[in-house]
Write a protein that holds these residues in place. Structure first.
Motif, PDB file in Angstrom:
ATOM      1  N   PHE A  34       9.409  -4.978   5.106  1.00 33.18           N
ATOM      2  CA  PHE A  34      10.518  -4.590   4.232  1.00 33.18           C
ATOM      3  C   PHE A  34      10.425  -5.312   2.892  1.00 33.18           C
ATOM      4  O   PHE A  34      10.640  -4.711   1.828  1.00 33.18           O
ATOM      5  N   ALA A  35      10.100  -6.608   2.936  1.00 31.94           N
ATOM      6  CA  ALA A  35      10.013  -7.389   1.700  1.00 31.94           C
ATOM      7  C   ALA A  35       8.876  -6.893   0.809  1.00 31.94           C
ATOM      8  O   ALA A  35       9.012  -6.831  -0.427  1.00 31.94           O
ATOM      9  N   GLN A  36       7.744  -6.526   1.414  1.00 27.70           N
ATOM     10  CA  GLN A  36       6.620  -5.999   0.636  1.00 27.70           C
ATOM     11  C   GLN A  36       7.013  -4.713  -0.081  1.00 27.70           C
ATOM     12  O   GLN A  36       6.712  -4.521  -1.270  1.00 27.70           O
ATOM     13  N   TYR A  49       0.826  -1.211   0.000  1.00 28.95           N
ATOM     14  CA  TYR A  49       0.000   0.000   0.000  1.00 28.95           C
ATOM     15  C   TYR A  49       0.859   1.260   0.000  1.00 28.95           C
ATOM     16  O   TYR A  49       0.607   2.210  -0.744  1.00 28.95           O
ATOM     17  N   ALA A  50       1.879   1.284   0.864  1.00 28.76           N
ATOM     18  CA  ALA A  50       2.687   2.486   1.032  1.00 28.76           C
ATOM     19  C   ALA A  50       3.345   2.911  -0.267  1.00 28.76           C
ATOM     20  O   ALA A  50       3.382   4.100  -0.612  1.00 28.76           O
ATOM     21  N   VAL A  51       3.866   1.950  -1.005  1.00 24.98           N
ATOM     22  CA  VAL A  51       4.527   2.268  -2.271  1.00 24.98           C
ATOM     23  C   VAL A  51       3.523   2.810  -3.283  1.00 24.98           C
ATOM     24  O   VAL A  51       3.739   3.860  -3.907  1.00 24.98           O
ATOM     25  N   HIS A  52       2.402   2.126  -3.451  1.00 24.18           N
ATOM     26  CA  HIS A  52       1.462   2.514  -4.497  1.00 24.18           C
ATOM     27  C   HIS A  52       0.724   3.812  -4.185  1.00 24.18           C
ATOM     28  O   HIS A  52       0.510   4.641  -5.081  1.00 24.18           O
ATOM     29  N   VAL A  53       0.336   4.012  -2.927  1.00 26.43           N
ATOM     30  CA  VAL A  53      -0.373   5.246  -2.566  1.00 26.43           C
ATOM     31  C   VAL A  53       0.505   6.467  -2.800  1.00 26.43           C
ATOM     32  O   VAL A  53       0.050   7.495  -3.323  1.00 26.43           O
ATOM     33  N   ALA A  92       7.293  -4.332  -4.213  1.00 24.13           N
ATOM     34  CA  ALA A  92       6.465  -3.334  -4.909  1.00 24.13           C
ATOM     35  C   ALA A  92       7.343  -2.341  -5.656  1.00 24.13           C
ATOM     36  O   ALA A  92       7.034  -1.949  -6.792  1.00 24.13           O
ATOM     37  N   CYS A  93       8.433  -1.912  -5.041  1.00 22.61           N
ATOM     38  CA  CYS A  93       9.341  -0.958  -5.692  1.00 22.61           C
ATOM     39  C   CYS A  93       9.991  -1.586  -6.926  1.00 22.61           C
ATOM     40  O   CYS A  93      10.085  -0.948  -7.982  1.00 22.61           O
ATOM     41  N   LYS A  94      10.444  -2.812  -6.823  1.00 28.35           N
ATOM     42  CA  LYS A  94      11.078  -3.472  -7.963  1.00 28.35           C
ATOM     43  C   LYS A  94      10.090  -3.624  -9.122  1.00 28.35           C
ATOM     44  O   LYS A  94      10.453  -3.422 -10.287  1.00 28.35           O
ATOM     45  N   THR A  95       8.854  -3.983  -8.801  1.00 28.93           N
ATOM     46  CA  THR A  95       7.836  -4.137  -9.842  1.00 28.93           C
ATOM     47  C   THR A  95       7.597  -2.832 -10.582  1.00 28.93           C
ATOM     48  O   THR A  95       7.404  -2.816 -11.800  1.00 28.93           O
ATOM     49  N   GLU A  96       7.613  -1.714  -9.842  1.00 27.40           N
ATOM     50  CA  GLU A  96       7.337  -0.402 -10.425  1.00 27.40           C
ATOM     51  C   GLU A  96       8.614   0.321 -10.867  1.00 27.40           C
ATOM     52  O   GLU A  96       8.558   1.489 -11.257  1.00 27.40           O
ATOM     53  N   LYS A  97       9.758  -0.367 -10.794  1.00 26.61           N
ATOM     54  CA  LYS A  97      11.067   0.207 -11.185  1.00 26.61           C
ATOM     55  C   LYS A  97      11.389   1.469 -10.378  1.00 26.61           C
ATOM     56  O   LYS A  97      11.840   2.480 -10.904  1.00 26.61           O
ATOM     57  N   ILE A  98      11.141   1.360  -9.085  1.00 29.63           N
ATOM     58  CA  ILE A  98      11.429   2.419  -8.125  1.00 29.63           C
ATOM     59  C   ILE A  98      12.569   1.952  -7.221  1.00 29.63           C
ATOM     60  O   ILE A  98      12.625   0.776  -6.840  1.00 29.63           O
ATOM     61  N   LYS A 125      10.506   7.645  -8.792  1.00 32.17           N
ATOM     62  CA  LYS A 125      11.880   7.161  -8.950  1.00 32.17           C
ATOM     63  C   LYS A 125      12.479   6.587  -7.670  1.00 32.17           C
ATOM     64  O   LYS A 125      13.166   5.570  -7.708  1.00 32.17           O
ATOM     65  N   TRP A 126      12.298   7.275  -6.537  1.00 34.58           N
ATOM     66  CA  TRP A 126      12.975   6.898  -5.294  1.00 34.58           C
ATOM     67  C   TRP A 126      11.976   6.862  -4.147  1.00 34.58           C
ATOM     68  O   TRP A 126      11.105   7.715  -4.048  1.00 34.58           O
ATOM     69  N   PHE A 127      12.149   5.881  -3.264  1.00 34.52           N
ATOM     70  CA  PHE A 127      11.214   5.714  -2.145  1.00 34.52           C
ATOM     71  C   PHE A 127      11.975   5.512  -0.848  1.00 34.52           C
ATOM     72  O   PHE A 127      12.947   4.743  -0.784  1.00 34.52           O
ATOM     73  N   THR A 128      11.566   6.230   0.189  1.00 32.89           N
ATOM     74  CA  THR A 128      12.050   5.972   1.541  1.00 32.89           C
ATOM     75  C   THR A 128      10.838   5.767   2.441  1.00 32.89           C
ATOM     76  O   THR A 128       9.734   6.226   2.134  1.00 32.89           O
ATOM     77  N   ALA A 129      11.050   5.062   3.556  1.00 35.76           N
ATOM     78  CA  ALA A 129       9.917   4.749   4.428  1.00 35.76           C
ATOM     79  C   ALA A 129      10.326   4.798   5.889  1.00 35.76           C
ATOM     80  O   ALA A 129      11.395   4.299   6.263  1.00 35.76           O
TER      81      ALA A 129
END
Length: 338
Positions: free
Chosen positions: A107-109, A69-73, A113-119, A86-90
């Motif tokens: 962390f794995a989720q 959820y965190a990545v996509h939202v 999600a980031c790898k799938t979206e090329k982030i 492009k870049w994500f921190t959490a």
């Protein structure tokens, strides 16, 4: 004279109070193209040839798949500005008695999600804290966009139409089916509940493909994804940021059959339910047909649901023969049952 309550309640802050906070305490500086504003999806910073688009958003309604959820939202809000995430921190906050496995799963989720979206998942902060009862992820997404590709709500013109891509309320139905599974299975079949749970992944809560599809075939002036408070609140946010009024035809809003049933069961208004996975677009009249046609070719629901008008005309919802004010859900409808 209006009554102002000092106490704050779960959900978004009311727009007037939020505007007060943002206008009083935030600043722009010489390189901020779009700063903190009610209804705008992210901040935009001038980086020369390109703009850096920055967004932060927490996940608080659900714990299962919280990293996903965190990545996509957060990515959705970057996309709505016309940019590429492009870049994500959490920041991951864990309650007492959390386990190593819980932390690793989240962390794995996020990583998947980031790898799938090329982030690139490139940093953040993690701690166990006394003050919460369930995990919370606060994401920050950064993206890039060329200055001529940037989309801002102030670009919305009087006469622009509002196109909604994908059914509502995907996110709310998925959350309710996961968090209230036993309650729903007393009324609906196990297959029905599983179908609703899987809406998280199909059709999913990411809107990047819809945004790209629309912009590939037609001119788009602005975009917004309906999250907390649902599509009705998202329309309020767009209108406020654009300084426009709006007229919405309720009969044109595509509501998924499962969404109608689940909302009726819990006595919720689908217009006020979390609706990540859907996309609102402000477009000139000439763009309506090519966008809807492109969506139809891929079996994606899309509809022209209304039009932006002069601010003085207000925010109007047409419900059959009735004309009323478009409701504003400061508190998301699903909060009622949590």
């Amino acid at each position: 004279m209006g009554i102002t309550l000092n106490k704050l309640y779960p959900g978004k802050l009311d727009h007037d109070f939020l505007h007060h906070l943002l206008s009083t305490y935030t600043s722009t500086g010489s390189r901020v193209i779009a700063g903190a504003q009610v209804g705008e999806d992210a901040a935009v910073i001038d980086m020369g040839d390109k703009c850096l688009v920055v967004k932060t958003d927490p996940i608080t309604f659900t714990t299962e798949h919280i990293g996903y959820y965190a990545v996509h939202v957060n990515a959705n809000d970057i996309v709505c500005m016309g940019a590429t995430p492009k870049w994500f921190t959490a920041t991951l906050l864990l309650p007492e008695k959390s386990t190593r496995q819980m932390a690793e799963n989240i962390f794995a989720q996020i990583s998947r999600a980031c790898k799938t979206e090329k982030i690139v998942y490139c940093g953040g902060h993690t701690e166990v804290t006394y003050s919460i009862k369930q995990p919370i992820v606060v994401g920050q997404m950064l993206g890039e966009v060329g200055k001529d590709e940037l989309l801002l709500k102030r670009h919305i013109a009087i006469g622009d139409h509002l196109v909604l891509i994908q059914h509502i309320p995907i996110e709310a139905v998925s959350i309710l089916a996961r968090e209230k599974q036993q309650v729903l299975q007393e009324q609906f079949s196990a297959d029905f509940v599983r179908t609703c749970q899987n809406f998280l992944f199909f059709p999913g809560i990411g809107i990047a493909p819809y945004a790209q599809l629309a912009r590939d075939v037609a001119q788009v002036h602005a975009m917004h994804d309906p999250t907390e408070g649902g599509v009705a609140t998202a329309i309020h946010e767009m209108a406020r940021a654009a300084d426009r009024g709006v007229v919405i035809d309720q009969s044109k809003i595509p509501i998924m059959a499962e969404g109608k049933l689940v909302c009726e069961f819990f006595d919720l208004d689908p217009l006020g339910c979390l609706s990540s996975g859907s996309l609102l677009l402000a477009v000139p009249h000439k763009s309506i047909e090519p966008i809807i046609k492109a969506c139809s070719s891929k079996n994606i629901p899309a509809a022209d649901i209304g039009k932006f008008v002069e601010k003085e005309k207000g925010l109007i919802l047409l419900d059959g023969q009735q004309q009323k004010r478009l409701p504003l859900f400061v508190q998301d409808e699903i909060v009622k049952i949590f």
